[in-house]
Design a protein around this motif. Structure first.
Motif, PDB file in Angstrom:
ATOM      1  N   UNK A   1       0.820  -1.208   0.000  1.00  0.00           N
ATOM      2  CA  UNK A   1       0.000   0.000   0.000  1.00  0.00           C
ATOM      3  C   UNK A   1       0.859   1.266   0.000  1.00  0.00           C
ATOM      4  N   UNK A   2       2.150   1.126   0.345  1.00  0.00           N
ATOM      5  CA  UNK A   2       3.053   2.276   0.417  1.00  0.00           C
ATOM      6  C   UNK A   2       4.009   2.341  -0.770  1.00  0.00           C
ATOM      7  N   UNK A   3       3.882   1.406  -1.727  1.00  0.00           N
ATOM      8  CA  UNK A   3       4.755   1.429  -2.890  1.00  0.00           C
ATOM      9  C   UNK A   3       4.527   2.717  -3.683  1.00  0.00           C
ATOM     10  N   UNK A   4       5.589   3.355  -4.173  1.00  0.00           N
ATOM     11  CA  UNK A   4       5.438   4.680  -4.816  1.00  0.00           C
ATOM     12  C   UNK A   4       4.441   4.710  -5.963  1.00  0.00           C
ATOM     13  N   UNK A   5       4.460   3.683  -6.830  1.00  0.00           N
ATOM     14  CA  UNK A   5       3.553   3.706  -7.977  1.00  0.00           C
ATOM     15  C   UNK A   5       2.098   3.497  -7.561  1.00  0.00           C
ATOM     16  N   UNK A   6       1.874   2.782  -6.448  1.00  0.00           N
ATOM     17  CA  UNK A   6       0.506   2.574  -5.960  1.00  0.00           C
ATOM     18  C   UNK A   6      -0.049   3.877  -5.395  1.00  0.00           C
ATOM     19  N   UNK A   7       0.758   4.567  -4.610  1.00  0.00           N
ATOM     20  CA  UNK A   7       0.311   5.850  -4.060  1.00  0.00           C
ATOM     21  C   UNK A   7       0.106   6.875  -5.177  1.00  0.00           C
ATOM     22  N   UNK A   8       0.982   6.828  -6.184  1.00  0.00           N
ATOM     23  CA  UNK A   8       0.819   7.721  -7.340  1.00  0.00           C
ATOM     24  C   UNK A   8      -0.506   7.455  -8.036  1.00  0.00           C
ATOM     25  N   UNK A   9      -0.828   6.192  -8.269  1.00  0.00           N
ATOM     26  CA  UNK A   9      -2.075   5.850  -8.957  1.00  0.00           C
ATOM     27  C   UNK A   9      -3.286   6.274  -8.142  1.00  0.00           C
ATOM     28  N   UNK A  10      -3.247   6.062  -6.828  1.00  0.00           N
ATOM     29  CA  UNK A  10      -4.374   6.456  -5.981  1.00  0.00           C
ATOM     30  C   UNK A  10      -4.576   7.969  -6.019  1.00  0.00           C
ATOM     31  N   UNK A  11      -3.484   8.720  -5.955  1.00  0.00           N
ATOM     32  CA  UNK A  11      -3.586  10.181  -6.021  1.00  0.00           C
ATOM     33  C   UNK A  11      -4.097  10.635  -7.393  1.00  0.00           C
ATOM     34  N   UNK A  12      -3.644   9.951  -8.443  1.00  0.00           N
ATOM     35  CA  UNK A  12      -4.055  10.311  -9.797  1.00  0.00           C
ATOM     36  C   UNK A  12      -5.554  10.115  -9.981  1.00  0.00           C
ATOM     37  N   UNK A  13      -6.076   8.975  -9.536  1.00  0.00           N
ATOM     38  CA  UNK A  13      -7.512   8.706  -9.663  1.00  0.00           C
ATOM     39  C   UNK A  13      -8.319   9.698  -8.832  1.00  0.00           C
ATOM     40  N   UNK A  14      -7.834   9.993  -7.620  1.00  0.00           N
ATOM     41  CA  UNK A  14      -8.547  10.939  -6.762  1.00  0.00           C
ATOM     42  C   UNK A  14      -8.577  12.334  -7.367  1.00  0.00           C
ATOM     43  N   UNK A  15      -7.545  12.686  -8.118  1.00  0.00           N
ATOM     44  CA  UNK A  15      -7.457  14.026  -8.700  1.00  0.00           C
ATOM     45  C   UNK A  15      -8.281  14.172  -9.976  1.00  0.00           C
ATOM     46  N   UNK A  16      -8.798  13.049 -10.501  1.00  0.00           N
ATOM     47  CA  UNK A  16      -9.541  13.102 -11.765  1.00  0.00           C
ATOM     48  C   UNK A  16     -10.894  12.395 -11.643  1.00  0.00           C
ATOM     49  N   UNK A  17     -11.796  12.965 -10.865  1.00  0.00           N
ATOM     50  CA  UNK A  17     -13.123  12.350 -10.759  1.00  0.00           C
ATOM     51  C   UNK A  17     -13.864  12.312 -12.089  1.00  0.00           C
ATOM     52  N   UNK A  18     -13.471  13.191 -13.029  1.00  0.00           N
ATOM     53  CA  UNK A  18     -14.140  13.199 -14.334  1.00  0.00           C
ATOM     54  C   UNK A  18     -13.852  11.920 -15.134  1.00  0.00           C
ATOM     55  N   UNK A  19     -12.841  11.170 -14.758  1.00  0.00           N
ATOM     56  CA  UNK A  19     -12.587   9.904 -15.426  1.00  0.00           C
ATOM     57  C   UNK A  19     -13.645   8.855 -15.099  1.00  0.00           C
ATOM     58  N   UNK A  20     -14.353   9.050 -13.994  1.00  0.00           N
ATOM     59  CA  UNK A  20     -15.355   8.075 -13.586  1.00  0.00           C
ATOM     60  C   UNK A  20     -14.793   7.028 -12.652  1.00  0.00           C
ATOM     61  N   UNK A  21     -15.591   6.037 -12.295  1.00  0.00           N
ATOM     62  CA  UNK A  21     -15.163   5.021 -11.336  1.00  0.00           C
ATOM     63  C   UNK A  21     -14.180   4.025 -11.951  1.00  0.00           C
ATOM     64  N   UNK A  22     -13.431   3.369 -11.083  1.00  0.00           N
ATOM     65  CA  UNK A  22     -12.654   2.210 -11.498  1.00  0.00           C
ATOM     66  C   UNK A  22     -13.638   1.076 -11.761  1.00  0.00           C
ATOM     67  N   UNK A  23     -13.562   0.455 -12.916  1.00  0.00           N
ATOM     68  CA  UNK A  23     -14.542  -0.570 -13.278  1.00  0.00           C
ATOM     69  C   UNK A  23     -13.951  -1.968 -13.421  1.00  0.00           C
ATOM     70  N   UNK A  24     -12.645  -2.078 -13.699  1.00  0.00           N
ATOM     71  CA  UNK A  24     -12.033  -3.399 -13.874  1.00  0.00           C
ATOM     72  C   UNK A  24     -10.556  -3.328 -13.505  1.00  0.00           C
ATOM     73  N   UNK A  25     -10.078  -4.392 -12.859  1.00  0.00           N
ATOM     74  CA  UNK A  25      -8.676  -4.483 -12.453  1.00  0.00           C
ATOM     75  C   UNK A  25      -8.159  -5.874 -12.811  1.00  0.00           C
ATOM     76  N   UNK A  26      -6.957  -5.935 -13.337  1.00  0.00           N
ATOM     77  CA  UNK A  26      -6.277  -7.212 -13.558  1.00  0.00           C
ATOM     78  C   UNK A  26      -4.885  -7.109 -12.942  1.00  0.00           C
ATOM     79  N   UNK A  27      -4.549  -8.090 -12.096  1.00  0.00           N
ATOM     80  CA  UNK A  27      -3.286  -8.034 -11.381  1.00  0.00           C
ATOM     81  C   UNK A  27      -2.585  -9.384 -11.456  1.00  0.00           C
ATOM     82  N   UNK A  28      -1.265  -9.369 -11.673  1.00  0.00           N
ATOM     83  CA  UNK A  28      -0.467 -10.598 -11.729  1.00  0.00           C
ATOM     84  C   UNK A  28       0.782 -10.420 -10.873  1.00  0.00           C
ATOM     85  N   UNK A  29       0.938 -11.291  -9.877  1.00  0.00           N
ATOM     86  CA  UNK A  29       2.101 -11.253  -8.986  1.00  0.00           C
ATOM     87  C   UNK A  29       2.827 -12.595  -9.099  1.00  0.00           C
ATOM     88  N   UNK A  30       4.102 -12.559  -9.523  1.00  0.00           N
ATOM     89  CA  UNK A  30       4.887 -13.774  -9.711  1.00  0.00           C
ATOM     90  C   UNK A  30       6.178 -13.692  -8.895  1.00  0.00           C
TER      91      UNK A  30
END
Length: 329
Positions: A144-173
């Motif tokens: 939750x503290x990784x730089x790119x994760x915090x960047x993405x959260x701030x980016x989404x919060x700053x752009x409500x005009x983009x609308x909601x998050x609707x789909x996520x795909x994640x792969x951890x290897x």
């Protein structure tokens, strides 16, 4: 089911900060294996921290700022000999609950436990009873503290005009297949070890309601989770695997016609719409990935207002999500 919320997620974390004497914070470390090295490196950077003891029945004591702290084979002996303000538990997952309970009952220190806090809700409930309402128990949900994760959260919060998050795909290897049986001893399963990291990434972005399905083969798993974002319902698809020769972690999500891609291994990200690049994130190229996670984690933990994602309520929610998925699989 309790839900994990994104962006400063859950109430109830004690805002009192870690108690200090003469501006110093006395820390004890339980477990001096691989993950402990990151804790030691980041703690050594903090001028107000003194590492007063380590505990490990099988390993030799590590160096800390050029010296060897007091080392004990038994946790009870360490707690009897020292009065720490914070004890860090960095041991295999199936030992977390017992060690955390021992610190909570044997001292008045705060406890930071490596994730997952415990593998089942019953163990979390037991710890809740021991910890009480004092806000002394925290879990190192470091992704939750990784730089790119915090960047993405701030980016989404700053752009409500983009609308909601609707789909996520994640792969951890992770290349833990190379460790053989040691991997199961240390990490239990791909879902237990990496699934919780994926869920904490989600928690920065959306409200996770439920893991609706899980196919867990121990060395790999496929999970689907439902979430809410700005009033809309979305779906997250999560894949974790140890069947690889190298580490690779990524998350992609959509907000309307905007796509965001995160490379957790490189700690980079970018957002685009069609052929237009909207934003991008990069690092300094010098900071190791886990250090980049744990620096802000410790800054938050040792502050007067720790991030709620470190608190017991968040750990309980994540454990419930895991357990519910396990019963359905």
């Amino acid at each position: 089911m309790a839900a994990v919320r994104g962006g400063g997620i859950l109430p109830g974390v004690d805002a009192g900060g870690v108690r200090r004497v003469d501006g110093r914070t006395r820390v004890g470390l339980v477990g001096v294996g691989a993950i402990a090295r990151t804790h030691l490196e980041v703690l050594a950077e903090r001028s107000e921290v003194d590492l007063v003891f380590t505990v490990d029945p099988r390993a030799e004591p590590p160096m800390f700022r050029g010296a060897t702290p007091a080392h004990h084979r038994d946790l009870d002996d360490a707690l009897a000999a020292h009065r720490p303000h914070l004890v860090v538990v960095a041991t295999p997952a199936d030992s977390h609950a017992d060690l955390a309970a021992a610190v909570l009952t044997g001292s008045d220190a705060r406890v930071l436990v490596e994730k997952p806090l415990a593998p089942d809700p019953a163990s979390v409930d037991r710890l809740r009873g021991v910890a009480g309402s004092h806000g002394r128990l925290f879990t190192a949900h470091h992704f939750a503290f990784s730089p790119e994760v915090r960047w993405a959260a701030d980016l989404v919060a700053a752009h409500p005009e983009w609308g909601p998050v609707t789909a996520v795909t994640s792969a951890f290897n992770d290349p833990y297949v190379l460790k053989g049986e040691q991997a199961f001893t240390s990490y239990l399963s791909a879902w237990t070890d990496s699934g919780i990291n994926q869920l904490t990434v989600l928690a920065r972005l959306v409200r996770v309601d439920e893991v609706t399905s899980l196919r867990d083969e121990r060395t790999s798993c496929w999970a689907v989770a439902s979430f809410r974002s700005r009033g809309a319902v979305g779906e997250a698809r999560l894949h974790t695997s140890w069947r690889t020769g190298a580490s690779s972690k990524s998350t992609a999500f959509t907000c309307g016609d905007v796509e965001v891609w995160l490379d957790h291994t490189a700690m980079t990200g970018f957002a685009f719409r069609g052929g237009e690049l909207l934003a991008e994130h990069g690092g300094d190229g010098r900071t190791p990935r886990k250090v980049a996670h744990y620096r802000p984690l410790y800054a938050s933990l040792l502050s007067d207002r720790p991030d709620p994602i470190l608190g017991l309520a968040a750990a309980a929610s994540l454990t419930d999500l895991h357990a519910t998925a396990g019963r359905r699989s």
